[in-house]
Design a protein around this motif. Structure first.
Motif, PDB file in Angstrom:
ATOM      1  N   GLU A 227       0.825  -1.211   0.000  1.00 38.43           N
ATOM      2  CA  GLU A 227       0.000   0.000   0.000  1.00 38.43           C
ATOM      3  C   GLU A 227       0.859   1.261   0.000  1.00 38.43           C
ATOM      4  N   ILE A 228       1.940   1.253   0.767  1.00 40.49           N
ATOM      5  CA  ILE A 228       2.831   2.417   0.821  1.00 40.49           C
ATOM      6  C   ILE A 228       3.464   2.657  -0.544  1.00 40.49           C
ATOM      7  N   ALA A 229       3.975   1.589  -1.171  1.00 39.37           N
ATOM      8  CA  ALA A 229       4.619   1.728  -2.480  1.00 39.37           C
ATOM      9  C   ALA A 229       3.637   2.243  -3.520  1.00 39.37           C
ATOM     10  N   ARG A 230       2.437   1.689  -3.549  1.00 40.03           N
ATOM     11  CA  ARG A 230       1.428   2.116  -4.538  1.00 40.03           C
ATOM     12  C   ARG A 230       0.998   3.567  -4.313  1.00 40.03           C
ATOM     13  N   THR A 231       0.803   3.955  -3.055  1.00 37.80           N
ATOM     14  CA  THR A 231       0.415   5.334  -2.752  1.00 37.80           C
ATOM     15  C   THR A 231       1.530   6.303  -3.119  1.00 37.80           C
ATOM     16  N   ALA A 232       2.765   5.957  -2.770  1.00 39.60           N
ATOM     17  CA  ALA A 232       3.907   6.812  -3.089  1.00 39.60           C
ATOM     18  C   ALA A 232       4.072   6.958  -4.600  1.00 39.60           C
TER      19      ALA A 232
END
Length: 186
Positions: free
Chosen positions: A159-164
């Motif tokens: 989720e962090i990678a996709r949001t970033a």
């Protein structure tokens, strides 16, 4: 004949690596640009390599041909030092820095085996990122800032990678939202 300094140059690529909760996610966008023109929107800049069954995920920024050359060299180093990503990365960086052919290669790599994550550069650097986040490429700083802001949240690495990456794509004109995401666990 056009001098290379007049050539508009390839731009593009944002690659991020996020390590959290026993997993590492490496994500990359799909845009390749030449000057002001988008040449391709679906390039795959994150790949799995598995020399001798030892699985590693790598994302690259820079020249595609150069990056593939480096990935092949990394795979060879991993075959020579099975299960030792750090040693293989250092050996690759040494070769990259000292070999006249490799010195001309223009690319950067983020690599992980699920336990360790490194940024490898042509300057001879093998960097283990602080705060378990690394990013490279034209939108790398935007993705890095976004991921750093989210790393202590309840979101997992994916989720962090996709949001970033979504934030970087909104800011950087050389980054799009067409992602390749690979996850690897310890």
């Amino acid at each position: 004949m056009t001098e290379t300094s007049d050539f508009p140059g390839w731009h593009g690529t944002t690659i991020i690596g996020v390590k959290k909760g026993g997993a590492v996610v490496i994500a990359g966008d799909g845009q390749v640009s030449l000057g002001q023109t988008v040449i391709k929107g679906t390039a795959r800049k994150v790949r799995r390599i598995a020399p001798g069954g030892y699985e590693v995920v790598a994302g690259f920024a820079g020249s595609t041909a150069d990056a593939f050359t480096l990935l092949e060299r990394l795979e060879t180093k991993l075959e020579a030092t099975p299960g030792q990503l750090q040693r293989a990365a250092v050996e690759l960086a040494k070769d990259w820095r000292t070999d006249k052919y490799l010195q001309k290669l223009e690319a950067m790599l983020i690599v992980s085996d699920g336990a360790q994550m490194y940024v490898i550069t042509g300057a001879g650097d093998v960097l283990e990122p602080e705060h378990d986040v690394a990013a490279i490429g034209s939108g790398g700083n935007y993705a890095l800032a976004a991921a750093r802001a989210l790393i202590d949240s309840d979101k997992d690495a994916d989720e962090i990678a996709r949001t970033a990456m979504a934030i970087a794509a909104d800011i950087c004109v050389y980054t799009n939202g067409n992602l390749t995401v690979e996850k690897i666990s310890q």
